[in-house]
Design a protein around this motif. Structure first.
Motif, PDB file in Angstrom:
ATOM      1  N   ARG A 104     -45.305  23.699  -7.439  1.00  0.00           N
ATOM      2  CA  ARG A 104     -45.152  22.491  -6.623  1.00  0.00           C
ATOM      3  C   ARG A 104     -43.692  22.056  -6.669  1.00  0.00           C
ATOM      4  NH1 ARG A 104     -48.222  17.362  -8.048  1.00  0.00           N
ATOM      5  NH2 ARG A 104     -50.059  18.707  -8.261  1.00  0.00           N
ATOM      6  N   ASP A 105     -43.257  21.407  -5.586  1.00  0.00           N
ATOM      7  CA  ASP A 105     -41.853  21.016  -5.466  1.00  0.00           C
ATOM      8  C   ASP A 105     -41.575  19.649  -6.070  1.00  0.00           C
ATOM      9  OD1 ASP A 105     -41.302  23.376  -4.063  1.00  0.00           O
ATOM     10  OD2 ASP A 105     -41.887  22.459  -2.163  1.00  0.00           O
ATOM     11  N   LYS A 106     -42.586  18.776  -6.074  1.00  0.00           N
ATOM     12  CA  LYS A 106     -42.376  17.405  -6.511  1.00  0.00           C
ATOM     13  C   LYS A 106     -43.472  16.970  -7.479  1.00  0.00           C
ATOM     14  CE  LYS A 106     -40.184  16.038  -2.148  1.00  0.00           C
ATOM     15  NZ  LYS A 106     -40.234  15.104  -0.990  1.00  0.00           N
ATOM     16  N   VAL A 107     -43.151  15.953  -8.257  1.00  0.00           N
ATOM     17  CA  VAL A 107     -44.113  15.341  -9.173  1.00  0.00           C
ATOM     18  C   VAL A 107     -44.077  13.835  -8.951  1.00  0.00           C
ATOM     19  CG1 VAL A 107     -44.668  14.837 -11.582  1.00  0.00           C
ATOM     20  CG2 VAL A 107     -43.924  17.121 -10.943  1.00  0.00           C
ATOM     21  N   TYR A 108     -45.247  13.242  -8.810  1.00  0.00           N
ATOM     22  CA  TYR A 108     -45.330  11.778  -8.788  1.00  0.00           C
ATOM     23  C   TYR A 108     -46.655  11.360  -9.406  1.00  0.00           C
ATOM     24  CZ  TYR A 108     -45.602   6.921  -7.497  1.00  0.00           C
ATOM     25  OH  TYR A 108     -45.734   5.560  -7.570  1.00  0.00           O
ATOM     26  N   ILE A 109     -46.565  10.695 -10.537  1.00  0.00           N
ATOM     27  CA  ILE A 109     -47.746  10.168 -11.231  1.00  0.00           C
ATOM     28  C   ILE A 109     -47.481   8.703 -11.551  1.00  0.00           C
ATOM     29  CG2 ILE A 109     -49.193  10.292 -13.291  1.00  0.00           C
ATOM     30  CD1 ILE A 109     -49.623  12.661 -11.546  1.00  0.00           C
ATOM     31  N   SER A 110     -48.439   7.848 -11.226  1.00  0.00           N
ATOM     32  CA  SER A 110     -48.319   6.422 -11.512  1.00  0.00           C
ATOM     33  C   SER A 110     -49.386   6.031 -12.530  1.00  0.00           C
ATOM     34  CB  SER A 110     -48.486   5.606 -10.225  1.00  0.00           C
ATOM     35  OG  SER A 110     -48.411   4.223 -10.499  1.00  0.00           O
ATOM     36  N   LEU A 111     -48.951   5.411 -13.616  1.00  0.00           N
ATOM     37  CA  LEU A 111     -49.852   4.919 -14.660  1.00  0.00           C
ATOM     38  C   LEU A 111     -49.740   3.407 -14.676  1.00  0.00           C
ATOM     39  CD1 LEU A 111     -48.861   7.454 -17.474  1.00  0.00           C
ATOM     40  CD2 LEU A 111     -50.722   7.685 -15.812  1.00  0.00           C
ATOM     41  N   VAL A 112     -50.755   2.730 -14.161  1.00  0.00           N
ATOM     42  CA  VAL A 112     -50.680   1.290 -13.973  1.00  0.00           C
ATOM     43  C   VAL A 112     -51.887   0.611 -14.591  1.00  0.00           C
ATOM     44  CG1 VAL A 112     -50.487  -0.583 -12.293  1.00  0.00           C
ATOM     45  CG2 VAL A 112     -49.418   1.613 -11.816  1.00  0.00           C
TER      46      VAL A 112
END
Length: 271
Positions: A104-112
């Protein structure tokens, strides 16, 4: 070893701070959730301890400075422990693995925190021209309301160490949902796994895990002439002779048919 109300793994020291895992017992649970012939881990709440060495200012805050050239905004370095559900932890580990492997080219993880959104943590791949591969940015408030915000940048070596740290210590959960059927696989430690596929639940022994991994690997290589893997009569992994698809079978319920993507993810999860 005596179990206390809170345990932690030794934090990982990085250039821009520290990251570690902390676990505490759910207050309302005072006994094991499962009745099994061997000791089973109790239900823990998982927290990611994050400590940054310096505060992180936004571009707007850096532009609003005093006569000494320092930002007027009062921002403290971040120190805190946001909760991370095992499902979110698996999404993080899976994303980082795929990113490191070039899948994969990108990583985006949100921990809220869904209750008060404090703290808010984002883990993203860096834009072009940045020095680090991945950044962790986290923001919260102290009891007095002061903003605490920090950012940790991971180079390739630190990212590999972070991924290995999570693999060793983190609790993860993978869920497969097909119509009204749900299969849940949990990773308690690097060597301790369990399954929950109604009406059956239990542990995955090291030998069974090895057998499943071998089957999944052969399946991903294109082999469909595979012997079923039996979890002591409670759960069966089997290739359907007609469709060639992999099935998870339990008694009294329709089988769960896995896609190739789900087979690949399950192989990654159990590895």
């Amino acid at each position: 070893m005596e179990i206390t109300e809170k345990v932690s793994a030794e934090p990982l020291s990085l250039r821009h701070g520290k990251i570690g895992l902390v676990f505490e017992l759910y207050p309302q649970i005072d006994q094991s959730l499962y009745t099994l012939p061997i000791r089973f881990p109790r239900e823990w709440r998982q927290m990611l301890y994050i400590e940054t060495t310096t505060p992180y200012y936004t571009k707007e805050e850096l532009q609003d400075v005093d006569e000494n050239g320092k930002p007027k905004a009062q921002v403290l370095p971040f120190t805190g422990t946001p909760f991370v559900h095992p499902r979110d932890m698996w999404e993080l580990v899976k994303s980082l693995r795929e990113f490191m492997n070039g899948e994969r080219d990108k990583v985006y993880i949100s921990l809220v925190n869904n209750i008060d959104r404090d703290p808010m943590c984002e883990i993203t791949s860096s834009p072009n021209g940045e020095k680090a591969l991945v950044y962790l940015r986290i923001e919260g408030k102290t009891n007095s309301g002061t903003i605490k915000r920090g950012r940790i940048g991971f180079d390739s070596q630190e990212l590999s160490s972070f991924l290995r740290y999570l693999t060793l210590h983190a609790q993860m959960e993978m869920t497969i949902i097909k119509e009204r059927r749900v299969a849940i696989f949990r990773r308690w430690t690097e060597e301790f796994f369990s399954y929950d596929v109604a009406p059956m639940k239990g542990i995955i022994t090291p030998q069974t895990r090895a057998n499943v991994l071998k089957m999944l690997y052969e399946y991903l290589q294109g082999n469909r002439d595979l012997k079923p893997v039996d979890f002591g009569g409670k759960l069966i992994f089997k290739v359907d002779k007609t469709s060639g698809n992999l099935l998870i079978i339990t008694t009294l319920r329709p089988p769960i048919e896995l896609t190739l993507v789900e087979v690949k993810e399950l192989y990654m999860f159990l590895s």
